[in-house]
Structure formats: structure tokens, C-alpha cells
Enzyme design. Sequence first.
Site, PDB file in Angstrom:
ATOM      1  N   ASN A   1      25.922 -60.456  13.482  1.00 53.77           N
ATOM      2  CA  ASN A   1      24.606 -59.986  13.739  1.00 53.77           C
ATOM      3  C   ASN A   1      24.191 -60.724  15.203  1.00 53.77           C
ATOM      4  O   ASN A   1      23.535 -61.466  15.019  1.00 53.77           O
ATOM      5  CB  ASN A   1      24.035 -59.918  12.552  1.00 53.77           C
TER       6      ASN A   1
ATOM      7  N   ARG B   1      26.241 -55.485  12.921  1.00 51.46           N
ATOM      8  CA  ARG B   1      24.908 -55.179  13.001  1.00 51.46           C
ATOM      9  C   ARG B   1      24.654 -54.482  14.403  1.00 51.46           C
ATOM     10  O   ARG B   1      24.981 -55.223  15.495  1.00 51.46           O
ATOM     11  CB  ARG B   1      23.916 -55.718  12.577  1.00 51.46           C
TER      12      ARG B   1
ATOM     13  N   ARG C   1       6.668 -59.149  19.758  1.00 49.56           N
ATOM     14  CA  ARG C   1       6.691 -57.593  20.506  1.00 49.56           C
ATOM     15  C   ARG C   1       5.300 -57.045  19.997  1.00 49.56           C
ATOM     16  O   ARG C   1       4.634 -57.225  19.122  1.00 49.56           O
ATOM     17  CB  ARG C   1       7.886 -56.785  20.046  1.00 49.56           C
TER      18      ARG C   1
ATOM     19  N   HIS D   1      15.790 -51.201  11.413  1.00 49.46           N
ATOM     20  CA  HIS D   1      15.871 -52.014   9.963  1.00 49.46           C
ATOM     21  C   HIS D   1      16.402 -51.372   8.867  1.00 49.46           C
ATOM     22  O   HIS D   1      16.287 -51.495   7.634  1.00 49.46           O
ATOM     23  CB  HIS D   1      14.486 -52.693   9.463  1.00 49.46           C
TER      24      HIS D   1
ATOM     25  N   GLU E   1      20.918 -57.730   4.733  1.00 47.14           N
ATOM     26  CA  GLU E   1      21.563 -56.913   5.530  1.00 47.14           C
ATOM     27  C   GLU E   1      23.139 -57.253   5.669  1.00 47.14           C
ATOM     28  O   GLU E   1      23.958 -56.447   5.923  1.00 47.14           O
ATOM     29  CB  GLU E   1      21.015 -57.074   6.905  1.00 47.14           C
TER      30      GLU E   1
END
Length: 400
Positions: free
Chosen positions: A9, A92, A240, A180, A378
Site C-alpha cells: 500500500n 492498493r 486535505r 476508500h 484493507e
Amino acid sequence: MKPTALTLNAGSSSLKFGLYDIEGEPVERAMGLVERIGGQPRLKVDFGPDEGREARELAAADASDHRSALATVLDLLRARFPDVRATAVGHRVVHGGPRFAEPAVVTPKVLDALRALAPFAPLHQPHNIAGIEAAMEAFPDAVQVACFDTAFHRHQPRVNDEFALPREYYDKGVRRYGFHGLSYEYVSGEIRRFAPLLHEGRVVVAHLGNGASMCGMIGGRSMVSTMGFTALDGLPMGTRTGQIDPGVVFYMVQQEGKTIDEVRDLFYTKSGLLGISDLSNDMRTLEAAGTTEANEAIDYFVFRCRRELGGLAAVLGGLDALVFCGGIGENSRTIRARICENLDWLGIELDRARNEGNERRINSSYSRSHVLVVPTNEEIMIARAARRLSQGPGVAAAAE
């Protein structure tokens, strides 16, 4: 030799990795992170409860970029597991565009398609691709599998998928994608496992961490999400902006003379919790700080979560469950409590003792809607996809 999968990832300055046995359902053997790549890198790895953990600073040359960071990780894993050879590597990938609605075996054509999507995720996609290229060099015989953060949302109704732009832009791929997705897919699967009837209902999952978004599901399928064309939209995040009037871009360029690259850097790396607090992008630091600026950052984060929750519930036609996951969602009792405050109109009533105890079910017995905390994973989703696509006849089909 047992089939083994390595999961990668790759972030802008980090590389999270996992090692799994994939003879059956993936079993984790190691999980770790190289952070601050390109700066003063640091390695953290957990070899499981019986094997211990390791955390140490690295020399700058050991992780000057993602290739060198991966080489350092491989040296570590080979030293600890000398008999292990990865038969599959799962990656990912943030953006799959309109084409990729499922994990895919990486072929030259697929890699070209991922490169073409770099403008859609300029601060993420190049690093994901760099991780794939480095893994292909390190494991030329392994099956490389790309797992997309956007894939889970690709079946949303068109009304939740488009912008009010001329139709030609939709055809060019300018759409709401949502992100996500690996996290949402895992959480949806967990709800189906322990609460199958609830899984069929109207569920909002709040993935709250340094990156944050929310997703409304019916029957475990994504119907609406807060993120859009890029991973910049929706909720405020660690660095962000989240949702912002596009006119702010025009103002900064025309009135302040900023370049587009400067605006992009500002929106992605200097805004969010960090920008408002002028202190940190870490919610734990902000909760402990107690300054006016830190409190204002927290207030804004909670406000936006509550506002988005109301909108998502409206789209779903009601709410049967609110589920928290991600670093903030799984660990910040304060943020969970503040988001759920005075939401009796949505059927939400929190049990403060359960919330403080970080239990899985944190709603009161009088609450009409369920409120759950489900730790996400994940990496296991990537490992499952790597196992599925690297074994049997599916390899050839997936590569086409």
C-alpha cells in the site's frame, strides 16, 4: 512451497506492507510500515504475538524512494522468513477510473491504463504505480494484482455518479468515483457476517482517519459517497480541504498569482485539520492541545461529518446503522460522541459507557438505529484478491 502473498500500500511518503500465507483464507505473518520515505525514514513491523515487533530509524539511502524502501522491506522479510517466496503481490491502487470495477491482474496494458489515470489522482497514483513497478522487478515470476479504492463504488446510480457539466465530460471520465472502497468492502463483509439482517438495510459507514470519507449503502452496496472525482472532496481530512467552492481556485490563481501546482499542494498537503489548527494533522494531538485553533479544527471536522451524515441518510431514505472505522473512527471516543450528539431524529442514541469502553456496539438499548465500531482491514482484502486471482484458471481471464 506454500503460496504466499505480499501486500503493498504505497502512499506519497510511506509504504505499508503485509505478508500472508494464502494456501486457504489468508493468514497474516507480518505487517509493517516504512514512513517518511525521502526524508528521515522509519520502519515499524509486527511479526505477530509470538514473534515480536521491530521499530527503528533507517538510513536515508534505505528509503530514498519507493524502490529502495521496498528493497529494505524485502531484505527484512527474507532474513526473518528465508523459506518464503511471494507467489503473488497485491497492490492498493487509489484510482481505477470507469474501467476497473474489480481487482485485476497487472499486465502491460493494465499498467498503461493505470498510468493514464495519474491525472485523476496526481498525489497517489504515481506512487501506486511506482510500487507495482518495483515489485515487478523484485518478483518477476509472481502474479501482480491491482486492487482499486474506487471499485466498490462503480455501481452507484448515475445520479450519484455525475457532475452538472456538459455530458461530454462524463464520457471523458469526469465523474464521482468515491474512494476508500477496500475499507468499505471489508466493513460491509463484516456486518454481513455478524449482523446479516442489518447488512441488508440502510447503513452509513464513516471511514475517519488522516483520509476521511463516508459511504451510504443499501444491501451492502455503495449507493452514495462523500468523495468525488478525486480523493480531495467531501469531509475535511488530515491535510486535505475536503469540499470547497471551486471559485476559491479561481481566486487564488487570478488574485494571488498562485500556480495550479501551488494550489494543488495547498489543498492536498497544507489544509484540513493541519491548516485550520496551524498545529497538526493528527486528531490525537488536536484533542490534547486545547488551543482555540485546535478546537476550531475539531469543531469543523465534526460539523462536516454530521452534515454529510444527514445528506447520506436522506439519499438512503433513512438510517438503520452508523458504523465507524479508520484511525479516528475506531479510537476517538470524543469524536464519535460529538458526531452522534442530538441525532435522535435519525434514531441515534449513544450509550456513553459502551462508547468509552470502545465496544463494537455503542448505541443505547433505546436507540432505533445501530451505532457500531468495526475495525477495518484493507490489507486482508488485498491479500484475498491476490489469492483469488493468482490461483487457478482465473489468472488468464483476469489478465485479459
